[in-house]
Structures are given as C-alpha cells and as structure tokens.
Design a protein around this motif. Structure first.
Motif, mmCIF file in Angstrom:
data_model
loop_
_atom_site.group_PDB
_atom_site.id
_atom_site.type_symbol
_atom_site.label_atom_id
_atom_site.label_comp_id
_atom_site.label_asym_id
_atom_site.label_seq_id
_atom_site.Cartn_x
_atom_site.Cartn_y
_atom_site.Cartn_z
ATOM 1 N N GLY A 190 44.832 -39.062 -55.033
ATOM 2 C CA GLY A 190 45.383 -37.746 -55.341
ATOM 3 C C GLY A 190 44.379 -36.612 -55.279
ATOM 4 N N ALA A 191 43.104 -36.929 -55.114
ATOM 5 C CA ALA A 191 42.096 -35.873 -55.003
ATOM 6 C C ALA A 191 42.377 -35.034 -53.765
ATOM 7 C CB ALA A 191 40.694 -36.477 -54.918
ATOM 8 N N ALA A 192 42.156 -33.731 -53.884
ATOM 9 C CA ALA A 192 42.386 -32.824 -52.754
ATOM 10 C C ALA A 192 41.096 -32.106 -52.399
ATOM 11 C CB ALA A 192 43.468 -31.808 -53.105
ATOM 12 N N MET A 193 40.950 -31.770 -51.134
ATOM 13 C CA MET A 193 39.790 -31.022 -50.649
ATOM 14 C C MET A 193 40.297 -29.879 -49.781
ATOM 15 S SD MET A 193 36.693 -32.205 -48.091
ATOM 16 C CE MET A 193 35.910 -33.325 -49.240
ATOM 17 N N LEU A 194 39.849 -28.663 -50.106
ATOM 18 C CA LEU A 194 40.164 -27.511 -49.274
ATOM 19 C C LEU A 194 39.040 -27.340 -48.274
ATOM 20 C CD1 LEU A 194 41.321 -24.955 -51.985
ATOM 21 C CD2 LEU A 194 42.686 -26.616 -50.721
ATOM 22 N N ILE A 195 39.397 -27.183 -47.013
ATOM 23 C CA ILE A 195 38.401 -27.018 -45.961
ATOM 24 C C ILE A 195 38.607 -25.658 -45.322
ATOM 25 C CG2 ILE A 195 37.590 -27.881 -43.727
ATOM 26 C CD1 ILE A 195 38.430 -30.686 -44.688
ATOM 27 N N ASP A 196 37.532 -24.892 -45.243
ATOM 28 C CA ASP A 196 37.559 -23.565 -44.641
ATOM 29 C C ASP A 196 36.751 -23.626 -43.359
ATOM 30 O OD1 ASP A 196 38.264 -20.714 -44.893
ATOM 31 O OD2 ASP A 196 36.087 -20.457 -44.937
ATOM 32 N N TYR A 197 37.409 -23.524 -42.219
ATOM 33 C CA TYR A 197 36.711 -23.565 -40.943
ATOM 34 C C TYR A 197 35.844 -22.323 -40.806
ATOM 35 C CZ TYR A 197 40.338 -26.990 -39.699
ATOM 36 O OH TYR A 197 41.179 -28.062 -39.664
ATOM 37 N N LYS A 198 34.631 -22.496 -40.349
ATOM 38 C CA LYS A 198 33.714 -21.384 -40.134
ATOM 39 C C LYS A 198 33.211 -21.412 -38.706
ATOM 40 C CE LYS A 198 33.462 -19.620 -44.277
ATOM 41 N NZ LYS A 198 34.136 -18.365 -44.517
ATOM 42 N N THR A 199 33.034 -20.226 -38.159
ATOM 43 C CA THR A 199 32.432 -20.108 -36.841
ATOM 44 C C THR A 199 31.146 -19.306 -37.008
ATOM 45 O OG1 THR A 199 33.664 -18.087 -36.398
ATOM 46 C CG2 THR A 199 34.655 -20.142 -35.647
ATOM 47 N N GLY A 200 30.345 -19.305 -35.995
ATOM 48 C CA GLY A 200 29.126 -18.516 -36.043
ATOM 49 C C GLY A 200 27.910 -19.382 -36.327
ATOM 50 N N ASN A 201 26.829 -18.714 -36.599
ATOM 51 C CA ASN A 201 25.542 -19.349 -36.820
ATOM 52 C C ASN A 201 25.549 -20.176 -38.110
ATOM 53 O OD1 ASN A 201 22.778 -19.319 -38.149
ATOM 54 N ND2 ASN A 201 22.273 -18.703 -36.051
ATOM 55 N N ARG A 202 25.214 -21.455 -37.980
ATOM 56 C CA ARG A 202 25.249 -22.380 -39.124
ATOM 57 C C ARG A 202 24.329 -21.918 -40.266
ATOM 58 N NH1 ARG A 202 25.064 -28.811 -38.627
ATOM 59 N NH2 ARG A 202 25.188 -29.283 -40.828
ATOM 60 N N ASP A 203 23.121 -21.459 -39.937
ATOM 61 C CA ASP A 203 22.181 -21.026 -40.979
ATOM 62 C C ASP A 203 22.708 -19.806 -41.737
ATOM 63 O OD1 ASP A 203 20.416 -23.085 -40.415
ATOM 64 O OD2 ASP A 203 19.303 -21.890 -38.943
ATOM 65 N N LYS A 204 23.351 -18.873 -41.026
ATOM 66 C CA LYS A 204 23.920 -17.696 -41.689
ATOM 67 C C LYS A 204 25.061 -18.080 -42.631
ATOM 68 C CE LYS A 204 22.699 -14.133 -38.361
ATOM 69 N NZ LYS A 204 23.199 -13.118 -37.429
ATOM 70 N N VAL A 205 25.886 -19.027 -42.193
ATOM 71 C CA VAL A 205 26.980 -19.484 -43.049
ATOM 72 C C VAL A 205 26.413 -20.155 -44.296
ATOM 73 C CG1 VAL A 205 28.928 -21.088 -43.232
ATOM 74 C CG2 VAL A 205 28.648 -19.701 -41.175
ATOM 75 N N LYS A 206 25.412 -21.025 -44.127
ATOM 76 C CA LYS A 206 24.787 -21.689 -45.277
ATOM 77 C C LYS A 206 24.186 -20.677 -46.243
ATOM 78 C CE LYS A 206 23.564 -26.287 -43.650
ATOM 79 N NZ LYS A 206 22.463 -27.217 -43.392
ATOM 80 N N GLN A 207 23.531 -19.666 -45.694
ATOM 81 C CA GLN A 207 22.922 -18.624 -46.535
ATOM 82 C C GLN A 207 24.000 -17.858 -47.306
ATOM 83 O OE1 GLN A 207 20.689 -15.786 -44.275
ATOM 84 N NE2 GLN A 207 19.879 -14.748 -46.070
ATOM 85 N N ARG A 208 25.101 -17.564 -46.648
ATOM 86 C CA ARG A 208 26.177 -16.793 -47.271
ATOM 87 C C ARG A 208 26.825 -17.554 -48.427
ATOM 88 N NH1 ARG A 208 29.382 -15.481 -42.816
ATOM 89 N NH2 ARG A 208 30.885 -17.064 -43.386
ATOM 90 N N VAL A 209 26.982 -18.878 -48.284
ATOM 91 C CA VAL A 209 27.658 -19.644 -49.324
ATOM 92 C C VAL A 209 26.698 -20.201 -50.374
ATOM 93 C CG1 VAL A 209 29.587 -20.225 -47.816
ATOM 94 C CG2 VAL A 209 27.669 -21.817 -48.019
ATOM 95 N N ALA A 210 25.392 -20.022 -50.180
ATOM 96 C CA ALA A 210 24.406 -20.545 -51.129
ATOM 97 C C ALA A 210 24.507 -19.846 -52.480
ATOM 98 C CB ALA A 210 22.998 -20.402 -50.570
ATOM 99 N N GLU A 211 24.792 -18.572 -52.486
ATOM 100 C CA GLU A 211 24.920 -17.799 -53.723
ATOM 101 C C GLU A 211 26.390 -17.786 -54.149
ATOM 102 O OE1 GLU A 211 23.787 -15.824 -56.970
ATOM 103 O OE2 GLU A 211 22.369 -16.457 -55.430
ATOM 104 N N PRO A 212 26.697 -18.360 -55.314
ATOM 105 C CA PRO A 212 28.097 -18.410 -55.754
ATOM 106 C C PRO A 212 28.736 -17.021 -55.762
ATOM 107 C CG PRO A 212 26.717 -19.718 -57.192
ATOM 108 C CD PRO A 212 25.790 -18.977 -56.267
ATOM 109 N N LEU A 213 29.938 -16.960 -55.280
ATOM 110 C CA LEU A 213 30.779 -15.755 -55.236
ATOM 111 C C LEU A 213 30.294 -14.695 -54.251
ATOM 112 C CD1 LEU A 213 31.709 -15.369 -58.998
ATOM 113 C CD2 LEU A 213 32.917 -16.621 -57.212
#
Length: 172
Positions: free
Chosen positions: A142-165
């Motif tokens: 019953g566990a659920a996982m939400l997946i948000d597809y991202k495009t673009g530079n992987r490092d920029k995406v990681k940097q953007r999501v590193a800081e909560p909110l």
C-alpha cells in the motif's frame, strides 16, 4: 508652482489575485513579484512568436506525454520496443529503462500518471491550488511514491531540491 511630494506607486492586487494557483504560478511569484504583478494583476504578457527551436518546456511536455503513454499502454512484454514505439529517443530510453527495471525490482508498480489534483486550504480564503502528479507508483503493502519527471541539467535539479521548500513544484 508649489512643491508637492509625490508618493511612490504601491502595487496592490486587490481583487486581481487569481483564484487558482499552480506550482508554476507560485514559482513565478517567488522568482519575481513585479513580473507576477504585471502579468497577473495587470494582464500584461509578451506576444507569442513562432520559434522553430524546441525549448525545455517543449521537451518537458514531450517527455511527460511519452512516459505517460508508455506506462498507460505498457504490456511488460518488451519494454524497449514499447518505449521506442512511443518516441524516437533511444539514448534517453535506455537510461530510463535501466532505472525502471531497478525500481520495479524493488517492488514498485505504476498506478497512474498525469493526475490532476486541487485543494482549497482554509487559510487561503478560497484560493484553489492546482497541481498535477506526473506519476504515482505503489507497492503491494500500500505504500505510494509520487514521481516528478524532471528535464534539464541533473546537477541543477539536484541543487534545486537539496534545500527543502526551495523547489516550489515539489513542495506544491
């Protein structure tokens, strides 16, 4: 002529605040409140010009449509053939399929995609928050996982999501 002080104009949203907000709209407000005011309250927008080049938003829309169609119609018989039938992106498909097979080996299964969601939190006085879940996967427990597809530079995406909110879309 007698001198008279001139007060600075003070933008006000009054009744112009939209009654529905998407993650994109909220991010636009965070990025530049002045631009948000000009576009939303004043209704100003740039003219649309035809552009032959694909930008990131075009690629993102294409990728969302591709992955939704793939999962929605997937039989599981031949993942590569099914994904290639949905798009002409063999190089990107191989990386995605490697992730998918590992993800499914951990027990996750596609449940739904491109699911619209709305809510009207009481603290927002009737303003509706609009969003879309790119993908929802579930496990047998019953566990659920939400997946948000991202495009673009992987490092920029990681940097953007590193800081909560800091990534409005994910928080939204």
């Amino acid at each position: 002529v007698q001198r008279q002080p001139v007060l600075r104009p003070a933008p006000a949203m009054d009744r112009a605040m939209p009654q529905r907000l998407s993650a994109t709209t909220v991010q636009a407000l965070r990025d530049c409140p002045y631009r948000f005011f000009a576009r939303v309250a004043l209704g100003l927008a740039e003219g649309n010009e035809l552009d032959a080049q694909i930008d990131n938003s075009d690629y993102g829309r294409w990728m969302h449509a591709l992955l939704f169609r793939f999962h929605d119609q997937r039989s599981g018989d031949d993942d590569l053939a099914e994904l290639l039938a949905a798009a002409d992106a063999e190089q990107a498909a191989a990386a995605y399929l490697a992730w998918l097979q590992e993800h499914e080996a951990d027990g996750w299964r596609f449940q739904s995609g491109e699911v619209d969601r709305r809510c009207a939190p009481p603290d927002l006085d009737g303003v509706v928050l609009d969003g879309r879940l790119d993908r929802v996967d579930v496990q047998t427990d019953g566990a659920a996982m939400l997946i948000d597809y991202k495009t673009g530079n992987r490092d920029k995406v990681k940097q953007r999501v590193a800081e909560p909110l800091e990534d409005t879309q994910l928080a939204f």
